[in-house]
Design a protein around this motif. Structure first.
Motif, PDB file in Angstrom:
ATOM      1  N   LYS A 204       0.662  -1.231   0.601  1.00  0.00           N
ATOM      2  CA  LYS A 204      -0.524  -0.044   0.085  1.00  0.00           C
ATOM      3  C   LYS A 204       0.644   1.139  -0.052  1.00  0.00           C
ATOM      4  O   LYS A 204       1.442   1.373   0.806  1.00  0.00           O
ATOM      5  N   TRP A 205       0.950   2.177  -0.718  1.00  0.00           N
ATOM      6  CA  TRP A 205       1.515   3.487  -0.181  1.00  0.00           C
ATOM      7  C   TRP A 205      -0.211   4.810  -0.859  1.00  0.00           C
ATOM      8  O   TRP A 205      -0.470   4.565  -1.557  1.00  0.00           O
ATOM      9  N   LYS A 206       0.652   6.009  -0.493  1.00  0.00           N
ATOM     10  CA  LYS A 206       0.211   7.204  -0.830  1.00  0.00           C
ATOM     11  C   LYS A 206       0.808   7.916  -2.075  1.00  0.00           C
ATOM     12  O   LYS A 206       1.941   8.311  -2.663  1.00  0.00           O
ATOM     13  N   GLY A 207      -0.115   8.018  -3.135  1.00  0.00           N
ATOM     14  CA  GLY A 207       0.205   7.919  -5.024  1.00  0.00           C
ATOM     15  C   GLY A 207       0.131   9.427  -4.653  1.00  0.00           C
ATOM     16  O   GLY A 207      -0.376  10.408  -3.988  1.00  0.00           O
ATOM     17  N   TYR A 208      -0.058  10.139  -5.374  1.00  0.00           N
ATOM     18  CA  TYR A 208       0.002  11.679  -5.279  1.00  0.00           C
ATOM     19  C   TYR A 208      -1.595  11.991  -6.533  1.00  0.00           C
ATOM     20  O   TYR A 208      -1.682  13.319  -5.643  1.00  0.00           O
ATOM     21  N   GLU A 209      -1.996  10.715  -6.828  1.00  0.00           N
ATOM     22  CA  GLU A 209      -3.469  11.651  -6.645  1.00  0.00           C
ATOM     23  C   GLU A 209      -4.826  10.606  -5.383  1.00  0.00           C
ATOM     24  O   GLU A 209      -5.223  11.282  -5.717  1.00  0.00           O
TER      25      GLU A 209
END
Length: 223
Positions: A204-209
């Protein structure tokens, strides 16, 4: 004799020092990912889960085990497509990439300790799970080369076939500007099943959008 070098940032930009990269031009000079280690005073390169490369003229670094990018050619007479477990090679260029272990889940303190800035995972040949390592090519924004960025793989849950990790990025206030690519390898050999079978890893990761997640199969070296 050749020495392994820290990954020069002319092809793929490694954390924590960056150089501008073009996605199309990245990693042209390197043709394989390997695990670089020393054995009985000699360097050995684990090409995949079953093939070892023995390089001529490559000086091993004591007690060094890292993932690396390499450009090489076979010097034995077995042919390019041979599946022999040991191959002799000549190495033209080799560069280590950032190699780390996962970190513990700190719950609500993950953002404070590991960062909460956006990051993107790039799907190409550098994003793969093999030899017990999760290799990720990523992209981030940055503007100040003097600011060190951090990256961590947080172990959310592991065991009984359930492996969930969170990729974290700490921009240290430098989370804007142009996009730059990096490569990192996380050592997951501690999660190797007793029978050496692959594991499925959910990232899981926090993308730019938006928030994102994906699955990558990680295989392990045959023993």
């Amino acid at each position: 004799m050749k020495n392994i070098k820290a990954f020069a940032l002319t092809l793929v930009c490694a954390l924590l020092t960056f150089s501008a990269c073009n996605h199309k031009d990245s990693a042209k000079a390197y043709t394989a990912l390997v695990t670089y280690e020393a054995e009985n005073g000699n360097a050995r390169l684990q090409l995949n889960d079953s093939t070892v490369l023995i390089p001529s003229g490559l000086k091993p670094d004591k007690d060094t085990v890292v993932r690396a990018l390499v450009n090489f050619s076979f010097t034995d007479d077995l042919g390019e497509n041979s599946t022999a477990p040991v191959r002799n090679v000549e190495v033209y260029d080799i560069a280590s990439i950032l190699t780390k272990k996962p970190v513990e889940d700190l719950g609500i303190d993950n953002g404070i300790n590991y960062g909460d800035d956006p990051i993107e995972i790039i799907e190409d040949w550098l994003t793969i799970g093999e030899d017990g390592y999760l290799n990720l090519r990523f992209s981030i924004q940055r503007s100040n080369p003097s600011v060190a960025h951090g990256i961590a793989l947080v172990k959310i849950s592991a065991g009984s076939g359930d492996y969930v990790f969170e990729l974290r990025h700490n921009a240290n206030g430098d989370g804007y500007g142009n996009f730059y690519d990096g490569v990192v390898a996380f050592d997951l050999n501690e999660f190797r099943p007793s029978d050496g079978s692959p594991i499925n890893v959910k990232i899981k990761w926090k993308g730019y959008e938006r928030q994102k997640e994906d699955f990558i199969k990680v295989t392990f070296r045959k023993q």
